[in-house]
Design a protein around this motif. Structure first.
Motif, PDB file in Angstrom:
ATOM      1  N   GLU A  50      56.218 -47.251 -72.929  1.00 34.33           N
ATOM      2  CA  GLU A  50      55.870 -46.651 -71.884  1.00 34.33           C
ATOM      3  C   GLU A  50      56.641 -45.151 -71.594  1.00 34.33           C
ATOM      4  OE1 GLU A  50      53.509 -47.636 -69.371  1.00 34.33           O
ATOM      5  OE2 GLU A  50      53.073 -48.697 -71.227  1.00 34.33           O
ATOM      6  N   ALA A  51      58.066 -45.259 -72.021  1.00 34.62           N
ATOM      7  CA  ALA A  51      58.723 -44.101 -71.907  1.00 34.62           C
ATOM      8  C   ALA A  51      58.397 -43.005 -72.759  1.00 34.62           C
ATOM      9  CB  ALA A  51      60.252 -44.260 -72.204  1.00 34.62           C
ATOM     10  N   SER A  52      57.758 -43.177 -73.882  1.00 32.24           N
ATOM     11  CA  SER A  52      57.408 -42.192 -74.937  1.00 32.24           C
ATOM     12  C   SER A  52      56.303 -41.364 -74.472  1.00 32.24           C
ATOM     13  CB  SER A  52      57.059 -42.809 -76.195  1.00 32.24           C
ATOM     14  OG  SER A  52      56.077 -43.684 -76.224  1.00 32.24           O
ATOM     15  N   LYS A  53      55.465 -42.041 -73.380  1.00 29.13           N
ATOM     16  CA  LYS A  53      54.167 -41.607 -72.794  1.00 29.13           C
ATOM     17  C   LYS A  53      54.328 -40.252 -71.959  1.00 29.13           C
ATOM     18  CE  LYS A  53      51.602 -45.786 -73.166  1.00 29.13           C
ATOM     19  NZ  LYS A  53      50.967 -46.918 -72.253  1.00 29.13           N
ATOM     20  N   LEU A  54      55.832 -40.198 -71.708  1.00 24.78           N
ATOM     21  CA  LEU A  54      55.954 -39.300 -70.481  1.00 24.78           C
ATOM     22  C   LEU A  54      56.468 -38.077 -70.997  1.00 24.78           C
ATOM     23  CD1 LEU A  54      58.104 -41.576 -68.105  1.00 24.78           C
ATOM     24  CD2 LEU A  54      55.672 -41.168 -68.042  1.00 24.78           C
ATOM     25  N   GLY A  55      56.664 -37.729 -72.226  1.00 28.08           N
ATOM     26  CA  GLY A  55      56.827 -36.754 -72.997  1.00 28.08           C
ATOM     27  C   GLY A  55      58.200 -36.211 -72.875  1.00 28.08           C
ATOM     28  N   VAL A  56      59.252 -37.234 -72.712  1.00 28.54           N
ATOM     29  CA  VAL A  56      60.725 -36.750 -72.832  1.00 28.54           C
ATOM     30  C   VAL A  56      60.959 -35.996 -74.243  1.00 28.54           C
ATOM     31  CG1 VAL A  56      63.191 -37.306 -72.937  1.00 28.54           C
ATOM     32  CG2 VAL A  56      61.266 -38.554 -71.546  1.00 28.54           C
ATOM     33  N   LYS A  57      61.740 -34.646 -74.121  1.00 27.16           N
ATOM     34  CA  LYS A  57      61.908 -33.984 -75.193  1.00 27.16           C
ATOM     35  C   LYS A  57      62.767 -34.311 -76.383  1.00 27.16           C
ATOM     36  CE  LYS A  57      63.738 -29.295 -76.539  1.00 27.16           C
ATOM     37  NZ  LYS A  57      64.864 -28.292 -75.710  1.00 27.16           N
ATOM     38  N   ASP A  58      63.904 -35.075 -75.952  1.00 28.40           N
ATOM     39  CA  ASP A  58      64.626 -35.839 -76.986  1.00 28.40           C
ATOM     40  C   ASP A  58      64.648 -37.643 -76.545  1.00 28.40           C
ATOM     41  OD1 ASP A  58      66.219 -36.291 -79.012  1.00 28.40           O
ATOM     42  OD2 ASP A  58      68.018 -35.386 -78.203  1.00 28.40           O
ATOM     43  N   PHE A  59      64.180 -38.414 -77.255  1.00 30.50           N
ATOM     44  CA  PHE A  59      64.194 -39.744 -76.900  1.00 30.50           C
ATOM     45  C   PHE A  59      65.100 -40.389 -78.146  1.00 30.50           C
ATOM     46  CE2 PHE A  59      61.115 -43.193 -75.677  1.00 30.50           C
ATOM     47  CZ  PHE A  59      62.087 -44.196 -75.238  1.00 30.50           C
ATOM     48  N   ILE A  60      66.056 -40.718 -77.692  1.00 32.57           N
ATOM     49  CA  ILE A  60      67.235 -41.418 -78.341  1.00 32.57           C
ATOM     50  C   ILE A  60      67.203 -42.929 -78.239  1.00 32.57           C
ATOM     51  CG2 ILE A  60      69.704 -41.449 -78.804  1.00 32.57           C
ATOM     52  CD1 ILE A  60      70.025 -38.704 -77.696  1.00 32.57           C
ATOM     53  N   VAL A  61      67.642 -43.400 -79.368  1.00 30.99           N
ATOM     54  CA  VAL A  61      68.099 -44.814 -79.505  1.00 30.99           C
ATOM     55  C   VAL A  61      69.220 -44.779 -80.191  1.00 30.99           C
ATOM     56  CG1 VAL A  61      67.287 -47.223 -80.238  1.00 30.99           C
ATOM     57  CG2 VAL A  61      65.534 -45.952 -78.984  1.00 30.99           C
ATOM     58  N   ARG A  62      70.261 -45.622 -79.678  1.00 32.60           N
ATOM     59  CA  ARG A  62      71.498 -45.803 -80.515  1.00 32.60           C
ATOM     60  C   ARG A  62      71.354 -47.124 -81.362  1.00 32.60           C
ATOM     61  NH1 ARG A  62      75.142 -41.768 -79.100  1.00 32.60           N
ATOM     62  NH2 ARG A  62      74.090 -40.340 -77.874  1.00 32.60           N
ATOM     63  N   SER A  63      71.263 -47.214 -82.487  1.00 34.53           N
ATOM     64  CA  SER A  63      71.254 -48.517 -83.133  1.00 34.53           C
ATOM     65  C   SER A  63      72.613 -48.848 -84.115  1.00 34.53           C
ATOM     66  CB  SER A  63      69.826 -48.165 -84.073  1.00 34.53           C
ATOM     67  OG  SER A  63      69.762 -49.341 -84.926  1.00 34.53           O
ATOM     68  N   ASN A  64      72.903 -49.809 -84.104  1.00 34.32           N
ATOM     69  CA  ASN A  64      73.869 -50.431 -85.001  1.00 34.32           C
ATOM     70  C   ASN A  64      73.593 -50.516 -86.306  1.00 34.32           C
ATOM     71  OD1 ASN A  64      73.006 -52.777 -85.254  1.00 34.32           O
ATOM     72  ND2 ASN A  64      74.327 -53.810 -83.763  1.00 34.32           N
ATOM     73  N   LEU A  65      72.360 -50.170 -86.740  1.00 30.09           N
ATOM     74  CA  LEU A  65      71.687 -50.349 -88.070  1.00 30.09           C
ATOM     75  C   LEU A  65      71.666 -51.736 -88.643  1.00 30.09           C
ATOM     76  CD1 LEU A  65      73.727 -47.336 -90.130  1.00 30.09           C
ATOM     77  CD2 LEU A  65      71.425 -47.302 -89.240  1.00 30.09           C
ATOM     78  N   THR A  66      72.651 -52.668 -88.265  1.00 31.08           N
ATOM     79  CA  THR A  66      72.546 -54.184 -88.995  1.00 31.08           C
ATOM     80  C   THR A  66      71.532 -54.759 -88.211  1.00 31.08           C
ATOM     81  OG1 THR A  66      74.101 -55.042 -87.660  1.00 31.08           O
ATOM     82  CG2 THR A  66      75.028 -54.054 -89.726  1.00 31.08           C
ATOM     83  N   ILE A  67      71.119 -54.383 -87.015  1.00 31.27           N
ATOM     84  CA  ILE A  67      70.019 -55.242 -86.181  1.00 31.27           C
ATOM     85  C   ILE A  67      68.783 -55.043 -87.018  1.00 31.27           C
ATOM     86  CG2 ILE A  67      69.537 -53.042 -84.518  1.00 31.27           C
ATOM     87  CD1 ILE A  67      69.449 -56.809 -83.507  1.00 31.27           C
ATOM     88  N   ILE A  68      68.407 -54.195 -87.601  1.00 29.79           N
ATOM     89  CA  ILE A  68      67.311 -54.184 -88.372  1.00 29.79           C
ATOM     90  C   ILE A  68      67.061 -55.135 -89.345  1.00 29.79           C
ATOM     91  CG2 ILE A  68      65.905 -52.595 -90.139  1.00 29.79           C
ATOM     92  CD1 ILE A  68      67.284 -50.139 -88.955  1.00 29.79           C
ATOM     93  N   LEU A  69      68.233 -55.854 -89.982  1.00 29.18           N
ATOM     94  CA  LEU A  69      68.075 -56.834 -90.972  1.00 29.18           C
ATOM     95  C   LEU A  69      68.417 -58.143 -90.494  1.00 29.18           C
ATOM     96  CD1 LEU A  69      69.988 -54.628 -93.617  1.00 29.18           C
ATOM     97  CD2 LEU A  69      67.522 -55.278 -93.663  1.00 29.18           C
ATOM     98  N   ALA A  70      68.943 -58.192 -89.224  1.00 27.86           N
ATOM     99  CA  ALA A  70      69.323 -59.327 -88.436  1.00 27.86           C
ATOM    100  C   ALA A  70      68.251 -60.491 -88.327  1.00 27.86           C
ATOM    101  CB  ALA A  70      70.085 -58.982 -86.953  1.00 27.86           C
ATOM    102  N   ASN A  71      67.156 -60.031 -88.243  1.00 26.94           N
ATOM    103  CA  ASN A  71      65.975 -61.075 -88.253  1.00 26.94           C
ATOM    104  C   ASN A  71      64.708 -60.452 -88.576  1.00 26.94           C
ATOM    105  OD1 ASN A  71      63.723 -62.482 -86.437  1.00 26.94           O
ATOM    106  ND2 ASN A  71      65.337 -63.710 -85.777  1.00 26.94           N
ATOM    107  N   LYS A  72      63.669 -61.100 -88.867  1.00 32.09           N
ATOM    108  CA  LYS A  72      62.508 -60.650 -89.283  1.00 32.09           C
ATOM    109  C   LYS A  72      61.952 -59.647 -88.262  1.00 32.09           C
ATOM    110  CE  LYS A  72      61.381 -63.826 -93.141  1.00 32.09           C
ATOM    111  NZ  LYS A  72      60.291 -64.914 -93.839  1.00 32.09           N
ATOM    112  N   LYS A  73      62.068 -60.176 -86.992  1.00 30.86           N
ATOM    113  CA  LYS A  73      61.174 -59.512 -85.954  1.00 30.86           C
ATOM    114  C   LYS A  73      61.657 -58.063 -85.807  1.00 30.86           C
ATOM    115  CE  LYS A  73      64.054 -61.242 -82.289  1.00 30.86           C
ATOM    116  NZ  LYS A  73      64.110 -62.103 -80.998  1.00 30.86           N
ATOM    117  N   TYR A  74      63.009 -57.845 -86.554  1.00 36.46           N
ATOM    118  CA  TYR A  74      63.408 -56.520 -86.373  1.00 36.46           C
ATOM    119  C   TYR A  74      63.149 -55.423 -87.545  1.00 36.46           C
ATOM    120  CZ  TYR A  74      66.182 -58.434 -82.619  1.00 36.46           C
ATOM    121  OH  TYR A  74      66.417 -59.185 -81.449  1.00 36.46           O
TER     122      TYR A  74
END
Length: 350
Positions: free
Chosen positions: A121-145
């Motif tokens: 929803e937020a990406s539809k609003l055209g914000v110039k810089d859309f940041i997500v702060r990820s700890n990286l390990t979450i990507i491997l923590a569960n298949k859904k990620y």
């Protein structure tokens, strides 16, 4: 795995105790000047906001890691999670302001069950810089990620990820056993979809926090060392490195006191005070929104429950004009953002 201060029922899990420590002792007896006194002498008191550019949103304190330095005191036991209702209020604010940066943080923001909906929803609003702060390990923590790299790329998300060091020992010491190897694997997954690669437009930045009671060294020199080591050892590319000073609050404050480093660290921060950094600290162009919608001058004030000094205190009542006419709330932890080259969520400020 470490427990959060909250889970251990530590006295320091109470923000009033942290603020008491930061306002007494050497600051009470005059051995060190308070931050207010310091910026009065520099002619920058009271600290006031400039144009609002960044909305930093903490979507919840839940995290798959329990890092030793974490100022959020995040962890698996933290259940504070932003609701869709609050997210919708934020989306309405984005529609009516000229905010050019949306910065999602946590905990692990991806663990909020409505995270993907909010990003879409937020990406539809055209914000110039859309940041997500990820700890990286979450990507491997569960298949859904596991598909997060592809999800981020689809929405042109600017990924900022914490990596305490380019060596296993220092990273695992700060973030837990096995974190380094998982972080490397996650970075390789991000590289595979184009992150950090020239010409893709997909930005991947890393964050360095010192692993002990010392200030970060030169950001450019650190970036050079990180790039060289990660490329040579793991064929990893990234865009920029941000060096962020650890602020003496929450779990890092607990570490400083337990290791008998608190006074020395505060002396180091005060001695490194740089008046040139004051004008560009992040609280001057940022508003931080907590998981339950309250407004703060910065993420660190949020963790100390120091709400904005304005009659507008919640996202549901957001009024940019009224919020602009306020003084920024300060305490001694603010020395961390004005030491040396300064420190913000985007790295140094001078």
């Amino acid at each position: 795995m470490l427990k959060s201060l909250h889970a251990k029922h530590s006295e320091l899990s109470k923000t009033e105790k942290q603020l008491e420590i930061l306002s007494t002792g050497m600051f009470q007896d005059g051995s060190l000047p308070t931050f207010a006194d310091k910026i009065k002498k520099a002619g920058t008191f009271p600290l006031q906001p400039r144009k609002l550019e960044i909305l930093q949103i903490n979507v919840g304190y839940m995290c798959n890691q329990v890092c030793a330095h974490c100022h959020v005191d995040a962890g698996p036991d933290r259940k504070e999670i932003m609701t869709v209702e609050t997210m919708q209020q934020i989306l309405e604010v984005l529609k009516t302001t000229e905010v050019n940066t949306l910065d999602l943080t946590g905990g692990a923001p991806e663990m909020n069950p409505d995270f993907r909906w909010f990003v879409e929803e937020a990406s539809k609003l055209g914000v110039k810089d859309f940041i997500v702060r990820s700890n990286l390990t979450i990507i491997l923590a569960n298949k859904k990620y596991h598909d997060l790299p592809e999800f981020f790329a689809k929405h042109n998300i600017h990924v900022i990820s914490s990596l305490p060091f380019y060596k296993r020992e220092k990273t695992d010491k700060q973030r837990g056993d096995g974190v380094f190897d998982k972080s490397i694997q996650a970075l390789q997954m991000l590289n595979k979809v184009g992150y950090g690669k020239e010409g893709t437009g997909l930005k991947l930045d890393l964050v360095y926090n010192p692993s002990g009671a010392f200030l970060p060294t030169d950001q450019k020199a650190l970036e050079h060392d990180f790039k060289k080591a990660l490329k040579e050892d793991f064929d990893i590319d990234f865009n920029s490195l941000f060096a962020i000073t650890n602020l003496p609050i929450s779990r890092f404050l607990d570490y400083l006191i337990a290791s008998d480093n608190y006074e020395d660290y505060m002396y180091a921060l005060v001695e490194a005070f740089n008046p040139a950094a004051v004008a560009n600290v992040m609280c001057t162009n940022t508003i931080s929104v907590s998981w339950d919608g309250w407004l703060y001058d910065c993420d660190f004030n949020q963790m100390l429950e120091l709400k904005v000094a304005s009659k507008i205190k919640h996202i549901s009542d957001f009024n940019q004009e009224v919020l602009q006419d306020r003084n920024i709330v300060i305490s001694q932890h603010c020395y961390g953002c004005t030491a040396g080259a300064g420190s913000s969520c985007q790295g140094t400020v001078v």
